[in-house]
Design an enzyme around this catalytic site. Structure first.
Site, PDB file in Angstrom:
ATOM      1  N   HIS A 196       0.857  -1.188   0.000  1.00 31.95           N
ATOM      2  CA  HIS A 196       0.000   0.000   0.000  1.00 31.95           C
ATOM      3  C   HIS A 196       0.890   1.234   0.000  1.00 31.95           C
ATOM      4  O   HIS A 196       1.889   1.299   0.718  1.00 31.95           O
ATOM      5  CB  HIS A 196      -0.917  -0.002   1.222  1.00 31.95           C
ATOM      6  N   HIS A 197       0.527   2.226  -0.808  1.00 29.22           N
ATOM      7  CA  HIS A 197       1.394   3.385  -1.008  1.00 29.22           C
ATOM      8  C   HIS A 197       1.616   4.183   0.282  1.00 29.22           C
ATOM      9  O   HIS A 197       2.564   4.972   0.375  1.00 29.22           O
ATOM     10  CB  HIS A 197       0.805   4.299  -2.087  1.00 29.22           C
ATOM     11  N   SER A 198       0.788   3.987   1.292  1.00 30.10           N
ATOM     12  CA  SER A 198       0.978   4.715   2.548  1.00 30.10           C
ATOM     13  C   SER A 198       2.257   4.294   3.253  1.00 30.10           C
ATOM     14  O   SER A 198       2.790   5.038   4.076  1.00 30.10           O
ATOM     15  CB  SER A 198      -0.221   4.484   3.481  1.00 30.10           C
TER      16      SER A 198
END
Length: 496
Positions: free
Chosen positions: A156-158
């Site tokens: 996930h890009h977070s």
């Protein structure tokens, strides 16, 4: 070839990390929260080809002291009731069986390349449960046309951006030629500054440079607001509608010769990124010309050499690594240990225009990309978009800081290892990172590895049903540009 772990470690099913009681639970950064919005729930997918079959037990053993030394890879993202439900990082115990997937595959299947492509596409139809740390690794022991096996890392890009994840990947690798040595990092050429002498002329040159940066930034910020509230790209066959962020993606990749790119770069006194942006512009022009020709033919009109409408406005959301501006990081020190790698999303973006058209001189595509790139470098637009996103998320809502939907595509580039490497003892054939969940129907990602330039195309098939044709157009465009450089005598044929 005997595959061994990078470091002896006892393999266990559960890998326990630092207890949350020993570390304050930190809230997600504003930009990390941005990647949880409905129109920008973005995942990074990294497809890695290997020259050998994968050993799942060796890989699991090494994950314990590489990826899992990173707090974000062993933390949940949970609502903080004290902060109105704002997400925070909470350490947890990691069960690798929930993250490492090893499907049983038929080694004699008809089309292994299409199987891998479909497998990755199916991943883009789903997300990762927030009940576990938001990453997984899929090990596909199947021979394709360009690898003996394939690993697919989904994050996930977070958790981090492309630059920080590439740094983390490089910390997990060693040189093929020297199993104890870390890979070499691409060197950035620094501009030569004049000495303190020069007097009044030197002073005016510096003053002009500063004023130019402020003027370019002012113009770019004005254009940013105009784009946000009014200026949309031309509706072309490559432009996706609103809501495209939630659609599945078809992800394909193609290998180009990095030496061809460097030949053009040196001949035109440009950068690798200038050349690849120019190649992309040429490829998009070819692709759209073909599509508009087909539209004319279906309408009963005569299809000509140039079928493109005039004044097509087509722009990219071009992502920029802000680490050189915001922090002082010694990347060579970080890759010595995975635990030293600093994850996070230190990225801004610029609105990058492409000039769509059939040029008489194909090198004009590179010249155009070089001129626009030079101007964007003399601007603080990327830093502005990053700071404005943080401001709106902190004081208003993440919805106010969403990525622009007015552009046609996303574009990103990340340099990779300069020599052949092994990852946990497995020789790497290629690295192909990209994203899904972005609010555009098309994304180009460019990454170098040894003497290869890998282009990765991520598309919504409902809008762009021919991603392989786009790769063909990229390959043909680079060939035409390289040939033009040689034919125009911009490079000595003996140097080629």
């Amino acid at each position: 070839m005997k595959i061994q772990a990078m470091k002896p470690i006892k393999t266990t099913k559960n890998v326990e990390n630092i207890s949350s009681s020993t570390e304050e639970e930190q809230p997600l950064s504003p930009v990390a929260r941005m990647f949880h919005e409905s129109d920008s729930t973005v995942y990074i997918i990294v497809i890695i080809g290997f020259e050998t079959q994968l050993n799942p037990e060796v890989i699991k053993a090494n994950l314990g002291h590489t990826l899992l030394s990173q707090p974000r890879f062993c933390s949940l993202q949970l609502p903080d009731e004290k902060r109105g439900g704002e997400l925070k990082w909470v350490r947890t115990e990691v069960d690798l069986d929930n993250h490492v997937k090893v499907p049983t595959l038929d080694p004699n299947m008809d089309s292994p390349d299409m199987f891998v492509e479909d497998y990755v596409s199916n991943l883009s139809k789903t997300g990762i449960s927030m009940s576990i740390p938001m990453w997984d690794l899929h090990l596909l022991n199947i021979k394709t046309s360009d690898a003996e096996s394939v690993g697919v890392l989904r994050v996930h890009h977070s958790l981090g951006d492309g630059t920080s994840l590439m740094t983390l990947f490089m910390s997990c690798t060693r040189k093929l030629s020297d199993p104890e040595a870390l890979p070499s990092l691409p060197m950035n050429k620094k501009m030569k500054h004049g000495g303190s002498s020069g007097g009044l002329l030197q002073y005016f040159i510096k003053l002009f440079s500063v004023l130019l940066i402020y003027w370019n930034t002012f113009v770019d910020v004005v254009m940013f607001f105009i784009t946000t509230f009014y200026l949309d790209d031309t509706k072309t066959p490559l432009k996706g509608p609103l809501g495209v962020a939630s659609t599945p993606r078809r992800i394909v990749h193609r290998t180009l010769n990095l030496e061809d790119v460097k030949l053009v770069k040196n001949a035109m006194n440009a950068t690798v990124n200038d050349v690849m942006v120019g190649v992309t512009e040429a490829a998009l022009s070819r692709n759209l010309n073909r599509k508009y020709g087909k539209i004319k033919k279906e309408a009963g009109e005569a299809e000509g050499h140039n079928n493109l409408p005039k004044n097509i406005r087509l722009r990219a959301t071009h992502f920029v690594n802000l680490r050189p501006y915001l922090v002082k990081e010694d990347v060579s020190e970080m890759i010595k240990s995975s635990s030293k790698v600093k994850l996070g999303n230190l990225i801004g973006y610029v609105i990058f225009p492409f000039t769509i058209g059939l040029r008489k001189d194909v090198l004009d595509h590179v010249r155009s990309a070089k001129a626009t790139g030079k101007r964007k470098k003399a601007s603080l637009e990327a830093l502005y978009t990053y700071l404005m996103a943080k401001f709106f998320i902190k004081f208003f809502s993440a919805k106010w800081a969403s990525f622009p939907t007015q552009t046609t595509l996303w574009y990103s580039n990340v340099p990779g290892p300069q020599e052949e490497v092994t990852c946990f003892g497995h020789q790497v054939s290629y690295v192909a990172p990209t994203c899904y969940g972005q609010p555009n129907a098309l994304m180009f990602h460019v990454v170098s590895y040894v003497n290869k330039m890998k282009i990765i195309v991520s598309v919504d098939e409902g809008v762009v049903p021919d991603p392989h044709q786009l790769c063909d157009d990229m390959e043909e465009s680079l060939k035409l540009i390289k040939n033009a450089v040689i034919e125009q005598g911009l490079v000595d044929c003996y140097d080629y």
